[in-house]
Design a protein around this motif. Sequence first.
Motif, PDB file in Angstrom:
ATOM      1  N   ASN A 207     -13.313  12.277  -3.301  1.00 50.75           N
ATOM      2  CA  ASN A 207     -12.498  12.977  -3.518  1.00 50.75           C
ATOM      3  C   ASN A 207     -10.956  12.257  -3.229  1.00 50.75           C
ATOM      4  O   ASN A 207     -11.051  11.634  -1.920  1.00 50.75           O
ATOM      5  CB  ASN A 207     -12.389  14.438  -2.753  1.00 50.75           C
ATOM      6  N   PRO A 208     -10.291  12.252  -3.924  1.00 44.01           N
ATOM      7  CA  PRO A 208      -8.935  11.582  -3.662  1.00 44.01           C
ATOM      8  C   PRO A 208      -8.092  12.330  -2.712  1.00 44.01           C
ATOM      9  O   PRO A 208      -7.647  13.263  -2.757  1.00 44.01           O
ATOM     10  CB  PRO A 208      -8.072  11.455  -5.054  1.00 44.01           C
ATOM     11  N   ALA A 209      -7.822  11.622  -1.435  1.00 42.44           N
ATOM     12  CA  ALA A 209      -7.227  12.282  -0.293  1.00 42.44           C
ATOM     13  C   ALA A 209      -6.697  11.165   0.735  1.00 42.44           C
ATOM     14  O   ALA A 209      -7.182  10.216   0.550  1.00 42.44           O
ATOM     15  CB  ALA A 209      -8.165  13.410   0.338  1.00 42.44           C
ATOM     16  N   PRO A 267      10.850  -4.240  -0.091  1.00 39.71           N
ATOM     17  CA  PRO A 267      10.127  -3.710  -1.163  1.00 39.71           C
ATOM     18  C   PRO A 267       8.620  -2.873  -0.731  1.00 39.71           C
ATOM     19  O   PRO A 267       8.479  -2.206  -1.419  1.00 39.71           O
ATOM     20  CB  PRO A 267       9.773  -5.081  -1.880  1.00 39.71           C
ATOM     21  N   THR A 268       8.189  -3.680   0.124  1.00 39.90           N
ATOM     22  CA  THR A 268       6.783  -2.990   0.784  1.00 39.90           C
ATOM     23  C   THR A 268       6.881  -1.467   1.266  1.00 39.90           C
ATOM     24  O   THR A 268       6.354  -0.467   0.890  1.00 39.90           O
ATOM     25  CB  THR A 268       6.207  -3.515   1.826  1.00 39.90           C
ATOM     26  N   THR A 269       8.261  -1.356   1.897  1.00 42.68           N
ATOM     27  CA  THR A 269       8.490   0.264   2.265  1.00 42.68           C
ATOM     28  C   THR A 269       9.050   0.914   1.107  1.00 42.68           C
ATOM     29  O   THR A 269       8.550   2.240   0.952  1.00 42.68           O
ATOM     30  CB  THR A 269       9.881  -0.039   3.167  1.00 42.68           C
ATOM     31  N   ALA A 270       9.483   0.200  -0.112  1.00 39.15           N
ATOM     32  CA  ALA A 270      10.098   1.053  -1.040  1.00 39.15           C
ATOM     33  C   ALA A 270       8.626   1.398  -1.937  1.00 39.15           C
ATOM     34  O   ALA A 270       8.768   2.733  -2.350  1.00 39.15           O
ATOM     35  CB  ALA A 270      10.962  -0.083  -2.002  1.00 39.15           C
ATOM     36  N   VAL A 271       7.887   0.732  -1.797  1.00 40.14           N
ATOM     37  CA  VAL A 271       6.477   1.270  -2.876  1.00 40.14           C
ATOM     38  C   VAL A 271       5.808   2.273  -1.900  1.00 40.14           C
ATOM     39  O   VAL A 271       5.626   3.134  -2.496  1.00 40.14           O
ATOM     40  CB  VAL A 271       5.616  -0.173  -2.520  1.00 40.14           C
ATOM     41  N   LEU A 272       5.834   2.201  -0.706  1.00 41.06           N
ATOM     42  CA  LEU A 272       5.084   3.227   0.179  1.00 41.06           C
ATOM     43  C   LEU A 272       5.964   4.579  -0.147  1.00 41.06           C
ATOM     44  O   LEU A 272       5.441   5.738  -0.063  1.00 41.06           O
ATOM     45  CB  LEU A 272       5.157   2.850   1.385  1.00 41.06           C
ATOM     46  N   ILE A 273       7.489   4.537   0.052  1.00 40.52           N
ATOM     47  CA  ILE A 273       8.498   5.734  -0.256  1.00 40.52           C
ATOM     48  C   ILE A 273       8.197   6.124  -1.400  1.00 40.52           C
ATOM     49  O   ILE A 273       8.314   7.366  -1.715  1.00 40.52           O
ATOM     50  CB  ILE A 273       9.621   5.318   0.346  1.00 40.52           C
ATOM     51  N   GLY A 274       8.120   5.550  -2.675  1.00 44.79           N
ATOM     52  CA  GLY A 274       8.589   5.902  -4.003  1.00 44.79           C
ATOM     53  C   GLY A 274       7.110   6.000  -4.905  1.00 44.79           C
ATOM     54  O   GLY A 274       7.324   6.516  -5.768  1.00 44.79           O
ATOM     55  N   ALA A 275       5.920   5.658  -4.400  1.00 44.55           N
ATOM     56  CA  ALA A 275       4.919   5.860  -5.150  1.00 44.55           C
ATOM     57  C   ALA A 275       4.898   7.422  -5.431  1.00 44.55           C
ATOM     58  O   ALA A 275       4.577   8.023  -4.598  1.00 44.55           O
ATOM     59  CB  ALA A 275       3.731   5.391  -4.224  1.00 44.55           C
ATOM     60  N   PRO A 276       4.420   7.961  -6.722  1.00 41.16           N
ATOM     61  CA  PRO A 276       4.578   9.254  -7.153  1.00 41.16           C
ATOM     62  C   PRO A 276       3.178   9.906  -6.299  1.00 41.16           C
ATOM     63  O   PRO A 276       3.395  10.990  -6.039  1.00 41.16           O
ATOM     64  CB  PRO A 276       4.348   9.062  -8.643  1.00 41.16           C
ATOM     65  N   ASP A 277       2.176   9.159  -6.405  1.00 36.30           N
ATOM     66  CA  ASP A 277       0.842   9.649  -5.514  1.00 36.30           C
ATOM     67  C   ASP A 277       0.160   8.679  -4.673  1.00 36.30           C
ATOM     68  O   ASP A 277      -0.282   7.737  -5.113  1.00 36.30           O
ATOM     69  CB  ASP A 277       0.035  10.225  -6.738  1.00 36.30           C
ATOM     70  N   LEU A 278       0.116   9.101  -3.414  1.00 35.96           N
ATOM     71  CA  LEU A 278      -0.544   8.086  -2.675  1.00 35.96           C
ATOM     72  C   LEU A 278      -1.778   7.811  -2.739  1.00 35.96           C
ATOM     73  O   LEU A 278      -2.435   6.556  -2.815  1.00 35.96           O
ATOM     74  CB  LEU A 278      -0.129   8.522  -1.000  1.00 35.96           C
ATOM     75  N   PRO A 279      -2.918   8.907  -3.205  1.00 39.24           N
ATOM     76  CA  PRO A 279      -4.160   8.448  -3.237  1.00 39.24           C
ATOM     77  C   PRO A 279      -4.314   7.529  -4.515  1.00 39.24           C
ATOM     78  O   PRO A 279      -5.142   6.840  -4.483  1.00 39.24           O
ATOM     79  CB  PRO A 279      -4.812   9.670  -3.730  1.00 39.24           C
ATOM     80  N   SER A 280      -3.493   7.732  -5.743  1.00 37.93           N
ATOM     81  CA  SER A 280      -3.652   6.790  -6.807  1.00 37.93           C
ATOM     82  C   SER A 280      -3.127   5.234  -6.534  1.00 37.93           C
ATOM     83  O   SER A 280      -3.656   4.209  -6.823  1.00 37.93           O
ATOM     84  CB  SER A 280      -2.646   7.561  -7.945  1.00 37.93           C
ATOM     85  N   LEU A 281      -2.126   5.351  -5.556  1.00 40.40           N
ATOM     86  CA  LEU A 281      -1.796   3.845  -5.094  1.00 40.40           C
ATOM     87  C   LEU A 281      -2.757   3.213  -4.319  1.00 40.40           C
ATOM     88  O   LEU A 281      -3.015   2.083  -4.662  1.00 40.40           O
ATOM     89  CB  LEU A 281      -0.282   4.170  -4.253  1.00 40.40           C
ATOM     90  N   PHE A 282      -3.338   3.876  -3.360  1.00 38.35           N
ATOM     91  CA  PHE A 282      -4.302   3.540  -2.548  1.00 38.35           C
ATOM     92  C   PHE A 282      -5.375   3.049  -3.175  1.00 38.35           C
ATOM     93  O   PHE A 282      -6.264   2.015  -2.980  1.00 38.35           O
ATOM     94  CB  PHE A 282      -4.830   4.365  -1.584  1.00 38.35           C
ATOM     95  N   MET A 288       0.494  -2.845  -7.392  1.00 39.35           N
ATOM     96  CA  MET A 288       2.099  -2.936  -7.645  1.00 39.35           C
ATOM     97  C   MET A 288       2.206  -2.960  -9.147  1.00 39.35           C
ATOM     98  O   MET A 288       3.040  -2.261  -9.742  1.00 39.35           O
ATOM     99  CB  MET A 288       2.231  -4.585  -7.557  1.00 39.35           C
ATOM    100  N   LYS A 289       1.090  -3.129  -9.972  1.00 41.78           N
ATOM    101  CA  LYS A 289       1.212  -2.522 -11.455  1.00 41.78           C
ATOM    102  C   LYS A 289       1.396  -1.004 -11.461  1.00 41.78           C
ATOM    103  O   LYS A 289       1.944  -0.635 -12.336  1.00 41.78           O
ATOM    104  CB  LYS A 289      -0.119  -3.070 -12.376  1.00 41.78           C
ATOM    105  N   TYR A 290       0.538  -0.510 -10.729  1.00 44.23           N
ATOM    106  CA  TYR A 290       0.476   1.145 -10.839  1.00 44.23           C
ATOM    107  C   TYR A 290       1.919   1.572 -10.431  1.00 44.23           C
ATOM    108  O   TYR A 290       2.606   2.434 -11.116  1.00 44.23           O
ATOM    109  CB  TYR A 290      -0.452   1.777  -9.855  1.00 44.23           C
TER     110      TYR A 290
END
Length: 475
Positions: A207-209, A267-282, A288-290
């Motif tokens: 499960n994505p969590a 930039p690393t912080t920006a990715v963590l702050i701005g990713a629309p969905d963390l489970p999808s990012l992880f 980075m493409k996602y």
Amino acid sequence: MTASGTSPSPSAEAVEPAGHPRLHRGLRMLGTLFITLSAITPASSVFIISPGVIGQAGTGAFWAFAVAGVVGVFMALVYAELSSAFPLSGGEYAITARALGRLPGFVVLGLILVTQLLIVAVIALGVGTYLSVLFPHLNAPVTAAVTTLLATVLAVFDIKLNAWVTGIFLAIEMVALIVVSALGLLHPKRSLGDLVAHPVVAAAGSNPAVTAVGVGTIGAATAVAIFAYNGYGSAVYFGEETQDAPRSIAKTVLWALGITVFAELIPTTAVLIGAPDLPSLFGADNMMKYFITATSNSKVNDAISLAVAVAIFNAVLAIILVTARMVFSTGRDSAWPAPVSKALAAIHPKFGSPWIATIFTGVVSAGFCFADNTFLLVVTSTTIIAVYAALAMSSIAGRRNGSTAHAAYRMPGWPVAPVLALAAIAYVVYENFQDPKVGRPSLWTTIGIAVVSAAYYLVALRRRGTWELKGAEDS
């Protein structure tokens, strides 16, 4: 301010007395900074290393990079003082041999020589990945080898030209990082406070969590983040080509670390702050493409991918420049049989570059592009730990035995920086030993290289008495 200043022509200074070839001082501090930052390659770290840290520690990657920056300050202070005392093209081995002793110095030489020749291949292999947006069927090893050989040709030319080339490519690299930062920071999905107070990582299971991440996991990821910042000490390799080197190189080391921390942490912080969905990012195969496609579109991703390919080429060029100077120094110091040493110490009559050492570096590194990826990773993963430890101990020994008393820069709060650096190194060794796949084999490989290097010194060099520590201070 310019990347290089007016200096005598390379051909005028390339003609030296037999046995003591000398590089010419064609760089000012900015030019040395361009090459040093290019060797660190912040964009490559953000696109290649940061996703690994995020995959391990989730949003705790913010803490990992922040703490790694503090550790970097300790080592940068050590580098700054030692390079101020010994701004030599031999880099770490030339410093260690003078401050800690010849045997430790030659062990460091062996570790650095192997690592530098292989690390060019490790980085060059990333070119095909990012060029695949235009050429999807590129052969990765062939592309990497061709990239390495092209960079080698360019590296043979005058150091001032290479400073400008790396500076231009570095600007492209920084623009890509600014775009990534803007995509996340201008449209945040969570706050910085969330990253600081409630770091999370992907939860186990299908499960994505997400779940809270522990301090130990963040600590392990910090060991990786430390290496993402590595390279600021590369400035010392250009000490014999930089004007007012004792002061300029120390400043370059500190500036390079500061710029690198900001260029990677933001930039690393920006990715963590701005990713629309963390489970999808992880869970993304390419984080980075996602992130870029989810916050903009595929065309922006293609443009940034090409910029990263440029950054990787720039890093290959810069590291070849660095490594060639170290190889040149080994020849000038007569570390090898006489014909080999003489050839490696040759300076081009027109460009003033260590041209044979440069070609040797490029050809050997291009050959390693066809080596197994696991082999490259195992050999290069932990050698820098031993080198860092040798430098920290050199800074302590140099103060005690007076070998660094003439340094133009003295680190504040000594011996806090080297002692804390050694503590951080011990922790990194511990974390690597816990990893049976890469970390532990890499530690054993590092020990093996050290033993072989020590044996060569004791059996060959010390008996012959031919290893002479030469440098700009001898002229």
